[in-house]
Structures are given as structure tokens and as C-alpha cells.
Design a protein around this motif. Structure first.
Motif, mmCIF file in Angstrom:
data_model
loop_
_atom_site.group_PDB
_atom_site.id
_atom_site.type_symbol
_atom_site.label_atom_id
_atom_site.label_comp_id
_atom_site.label_asym_id
_atom_site.label_seq_id
_atom_site.Cartn_x
_atom_site.Cartn_y
_atom_site.Cartn_z
ATOM 1 N N GLU A 17 0.704 -1.068 0.093
ATOM 2 C CA GLU A 17 -0.408 -0.289 -0.494
ATOM 3 C C GLU A 17 0.959 1.365 0.046
ATOM 4 O O GLU A 17 0.504 2.238 -0.998
ATOM 5 N N LYS A 48 3.032 1.900 -3.038
ATOM 6 C CA LYS A 48 1.960 2.218 -4.194
ATOM 7 C C LYS A 48 2.040 3.716 -4.341
ATOM 8 O O LYS A 48 1.698 4.699 -5.725
ATOM 9 N N PRO A 75 -2.209 -1.917 6.964
ATOM 10 C CA PRO A 75 -1.401 -1.557 5.835
ATOM 11 C C PRO A 75 0.198 -1.633 5.708
ATOM 12 O O PRO A 75 0.691 -1.796 4.281
#
Ligand code: SF4
Ligand code: FES
Length: 201
Positions: A103, A106, A177
Motif C-alpha cells: 500500500e 503504491k 497496511p
């Protein structure tokens, strides 16, 4: 509940006065990145990745959209040089703790963050608190919490509660995350309640 008008990214947006900037943006179809926010949980304001520029009475300032309330005639920019720079640095700091987080990686691509800018201090947890708060607020179990302070702060399961409650739940796992949560659970399980694993397998 009275309705107010504000502007987000040049778009006129209507919101109720109890909304946060994040809620108003989402209702208008405008995306703001979040890491510590969850619709079922109280706003926490920990990660700051939702930072936006908000201008009230002609004064722009950086605020966390997930906790900042909307105001009449407020002008919000969800992307600007300042916003992007702030998100970039936040991501670089978080990636020093959780370099393998997909996460974060990205988001790092989107904001041009350098994952190697800061020396690695891999604790794997970015202290978003999603797991702890979900267990407390939604499940009402308090099976895990934060321990220690400062740089040593991390999450830990409470073995006696975890042995009883977590095996059939694990609803917090997909919220994390990074990989910190599963790692902490596996460790607790192995050390503290191997019998529970045998019983359930
Ligand atoms: S373990 Fe994961 S979900 Fe829990 S506080 Fe750390 S990063 Fe957030
Ligand atoms: S999502 Fe707003 S501070 Fe984390």
C-alpha cells in the motif's frame, strides 16, 4: 442539519456541517488518500497522509482532512505542491518502518517518494492504530494494544484475550497496511497459545 457550500478542487460541493473535509470530498467523488481512516471507526488523525490545503478567511493551511470539519465557503485543494511534498515525506518516513508494504509502495509511486531516503528502522508497523481501534470499537474485545513509547512503540496482542477471541475473528488482518499485524499475531500464537491452534485445526 444545515447544509453548507464549500469548494474542493474547484468544484462546488454541498456538505452538512458535521462532516469532515474527507467525508465531503468522498461524497462529491473526490479521492483523498488515507491510511488510518475507517468508516466504522472514530477519526484518529494519526498518519496525516490525508493532508490537504484548506483556506478559510483567506488563510491557506495544511490540515488532516479526516479530522478537519468543513466550514462555509472553505476552499480546499487536495493536490498542490505543498500537499504532494508533505505526503511524499510522510511516505518516505513510513517506508523506513515498513519497506515491504504494498500500500505504501503504491502511494510512493504516485507521490514520487524515495523509499530509501531515510535509514531503515523496520518495525513494520506505521502505528495507524486500525487494528487496535477496530478490536476495541467494533469488536469490543481489546485483544491488542500499543505497548512502549516513542521509537519503540508497537502493537502487541494480549495473549489471554487473543487465545479466546482471535482465532475465529481475525477481522483486523485485512485492515493492516503493512505486514506487522499478522507477524505479531503469529508470534503471540506460537508463544502463548499453541494449544488453541491444535484445537482449531
Ligand atoms: S499493526 Fe498494522 S493495522 Fe496495526 S497499528 Fe500497525 S500498521 Fe496499523
Ligand atoms: S487518514 Fe487522516 S490522518 Fe490518517
Amino acid at each position: 442539519m444545515s447544509e453548507i457550500c464549500l469548494q474542493i478542487d474547484g468544484k462546488e460541493v454541498k456538505a452538512t456541517e458535521t462532516m469532515t473535509v474527507l467525508e465531503a470530498a468522498r461524497a462529491a467523488g473526490i479521492a483523498i488518500p488515507t491510511l488510518c481512516n475507517h468508516e466504522k471507526l472514530e477519526s484518529y488523525g494519526a498518519c496525516r497522509i490525508c493532508v490537504v490545503e484548506a483556506e478559510t478567511s483567506g488563510k491557506p493551511r495544511l490540515v488532516a482532512a479526516c479530522v478537519f470539519p468543513v466550514q462555509k465557503d472553505m476552499v480546499v485543494k487536495t493536490r498542490s505542491e505543498k500537499v504532494d511534498r508533505t505526503r511524499r515525506v510522510l511516505l518516505e518516513e513510513m517506508l523506513a518502518h515498513a519497506p515491504d508494504s504494498e500500500e505504501l509502495q503504491k502511494l510512493a509511486v504516485e507521490y514520487g517518494a524515495d523509499k530509501d531516503r531515510f535509514e531503515k528502522e523496520a518495525s513494520f508497523c506505521i502505528l495507524c492504530g486500525l487494528c487496535v481501534r477496530y478490536c476495541a470499537e467494533v469488536k469490543k474485545k481489546d485483544a491488542l494494544g500499543f505497548v512502549d513509547r516513542g521509537a519503540k512503540r508497537e502493537i502487541a496482542f494480549i495473549p489471554e484475550i487473543a487465545a479466546r477471541e482471535c482465532w475465529d475473528c481475525k477481522e483486523c488482518f485485512p485492515l493492516c497496511p503493512t505486514s506487522a499485524l499478522q507477524a505479531a499475531y503469529v508470534l503471540t500464537e506460537a508463544l502463548a497459545f499453541p494449544a488453541a491452534r491444535r484445537r482449531h485445526s
